[in-house]
Design an enzyme around this catalytic site. Sequence first.
Site, PDB file in Angstrom:
ATOM      1  N   ASP A   1       0.873  -1.158   0.000  1.00  0.00           N
ATOM      2  CA  ASP A   1       0.000   0.000   0.000  1.00  0.00           C
ATOM      3  C   ASP A   1       0.924   1.226   0.000  1.00  0.00           C
ATOM      4  OD1 ASP A   1      -3.202   0.549   1.631  1.00  0.00           O
ATOM      5  OD2 ASP A   1      -2.069   1.792   0.236  1.00  0.00           O
TER       6      ASP A   1
HETATM    7  C1  GLC Z   1      -4.140   4.368   0.046  1.00  0.00           C
HETATM    8  C2  GLC Z   1      -5.117   3.257   0.374  1.00  0.00           C
HETATM    9  C3  GLC Z   1      -5.277   2.237  -0.716  1.00  0.00           C
HETATM   10  C4  GLC Z   1      -5.087   2.878  -2.066  1.00  0.00           C
HETATM   11  C5  GLC Z   1      -3.639   3.345  -2.139  1.00  0.00           C
HETATM   12  C6  GLC Z   1      -3.326   4.027  -3.475  1.00  0.00           C
HETATM   13  O1  GLC Z   1      -3.340   4.672   1.151  1.00  0.00           O
HETATM   14  O2  GLC Z   1      -4.882   2.548   1.583  1.00  0.00           O
HETATM   15  O3  GLC Z   1      -6.579   1.663  -0.567  1.00  0.00           O
HETATM   16  O4  GLC Z   1      -5.352   1.941  -3.095  1.00  0.00           O
HETATM   17  O5  GLC Z   1      -3.306   4.225  -1.083  1.00  0.00           O
HETATM   18  O6  GLC Z   1      -4.009   5.234  -3.574  1.00  0.00           O
END
Ligand code: GLC
Length: 704
Positions: free
Chosen positions: A260
């Site tokens: 993430d």
């Molecule tokens: C965010 C979220 C995730 C998302 C990622 C990219 O922190 O936790 O769900 O897909 O970053 O934006």
Amino acid sequence: MKNLLKQMSMKEKIGQLLQIPPFFFVKDLKIEVAGPVEELHLDEEKIFFAGSALGIGSAEEMIEVQRKYLEKSRHKIPLIFMADIIHGYKTIFPVPIAMASSFNPEIAYQCARISAKEASTSGIHVSFSPMADLSRDPRWGRVVEGFGEDPTLISSMVEQMVKGYIGDGIEKEGNIASCVKHFAGYGASEAGRDYNTVDISKISLYSQYLPAYRKALEAGSRMVMTSFNTLDGVPCTVNSFLLRDVLRNNWKSNAVTISDYDSLKQILAHGIAEDMKEVAYKGITGGLDIEMASSAYSNHLESLIDEGIVDERLLDEAVLRILELKRDLGLFDNPYKGASPEMAKTIVLSESNLQAARKAAHESMILLKNDGVLPLDSQAKIALLGPYSTSRRVVGPWSWHGRRDVHDTLEEVLNDNIIYVNCEEDPKKYTKEDIDRIKEADIVVLAIGEDEHLSGEAHSRSKIRIPGKQEQMFEMIHSLGMKSITLLFNGRPLILDQIQQSNALLECWFLGSESSSAIKDILFGTVNPSGKLPISFPRNEGQIPVYYNHLNTGRPYLGPNDYNEYVSKYLDIENTPMYAFGYGLSYSTFNYSDLNLSTNRMTETESITVSVTVKNDSNVEGDEISQLYIRDYVARVSRPVKELKHFQKNHFKEFQSKVIEFTITLDDLKYYLGTGDLVFDKGRFQVMVGTSSDSYLSDDFELI
Ligand code: GLC
């Protein structure tokens, strides 16, 4: 792809593991994803070795970035563009918790299908969706992004969402790949506080939290995003039990794993790495392929391999998975796949897409209470009050390019019936004149709830009442003796002990682009509400977590007449939630009778046909979601008092009766042990069929 891999330099291979926002490649691009990226210490060479881009704004941007990137790529390996298309690209569908309320997986399919067509016109190749995180804690802000508290319902919605993104193949225009997230157990963040520790048993992990991720992979998800939390003390981003034992060895998945945002670097904060070099070591050995928005791999993996600390084969395995994904997406044949400003003009926000979003919104609403004030007479004089009377903030979190200016407000769509409207929530701001005008109405429609920024990522709440002075305004209207309909706008279950005094209560969640029109259709009975709760609503925060598929305990509370003081209960509230999983009313009246089993004794190779008669005892046609639950009375571990195994939505004409059938098979009787083994036991079972988890007919049967 193996031949290409052999031709790549170490730096080129490591570059494929890096994902950064597109403005790194073209400086003046407006960024789609902000965040702590400036301290990545990436030089020009490393940037143009990166394998994927996080977010993109339009076809023109994508074409410009891809062109500049390929100019510098020795092997012409295209960038892959990924983004958070969670419940729509520009045509916004209801938030996932709302779609789950439809108990109609076809809605999830349609949302994903249309999202894929719209998003692919901007050159997006992968969506970070579906979110398969089960949650039982409404304090958690991301309940809004998931499909509730039940693994069967979540799995059904997730499966269709993945299939909707893929369409007839990810290599084709208009189709995109899915990245299921957040692996794993993120929805169990302690105290509902986002990014917090997760500490759950292996039985809970296997039986509740993992099934939906697996279903997504079985349905064709090609990527898995790791979650921010720890599991058994190890951050999921570097958790080899999850990323190697479960994902690779047990599930035999070849999905690309991606962190993430910045979550690989965050293992420093978790305290399981001393420096970024150790971060890189833990990531690649733990099973993480792509590092999103941090640069441990780019800055340290080469030295780890040169020093013989990391086997280069681990790098090669990861790069090969990424190259194969790019190949399967058709990007080597056409690096600009899908990007088309012309197509965007005809596909995005088309009337048919908006109609699909409106239908989804209809099915996502839940009638929690109605003492007869609904549906409204077409000539009803309405006093429309509360923040959501005039707000366009009804698309919810993660609505990407969902434009609020295209959406009608409630005031606009109810205009013909409104005699008074006021979005003010402070009752002290209402003058005697205001009150007098409100009293002239036949009914007050209260459009209240929590703002969309009070749910979503990093937006957990410790108190989950309707915020501000909205409850005081409700009290004022109630004290006037006015009949009221309360429309609830929220991204999580809220405490409704006071609001449920309203004559009618309609759960609207955040319904997306067609919110107001869909609500009008329900208010006037053009559409009959059919939604059911995908998550329990607690009586107060002290009761959290409260969920339907709980264990019996050794001292179960048998209800108000239970003489025994020493049982599992509270002194101040009921054990049951305010509103139960699977609950939802209709303008029709559905009654269940004649539950029948084809046999009460079933062998492992046989099945049981369960039938029940459902009658619409009203002159209003409507849809009813019938649910089948199973209880395993005696097993090797304590089993839940009920578990949803099947559900089906059926349409009924006025006064129509139907015999609804379900089939119970051995698979419905299996359960996980803490070892991860899926087992079953002969013995007694209970089957329950009804309109919700707390209203059903039941019978027993035996597995012999
Ligand atoms: C965010 C979220 C995730 C998302 C990622 C990219 O922190 O936790 O769900 O897909 O970053 O934006």
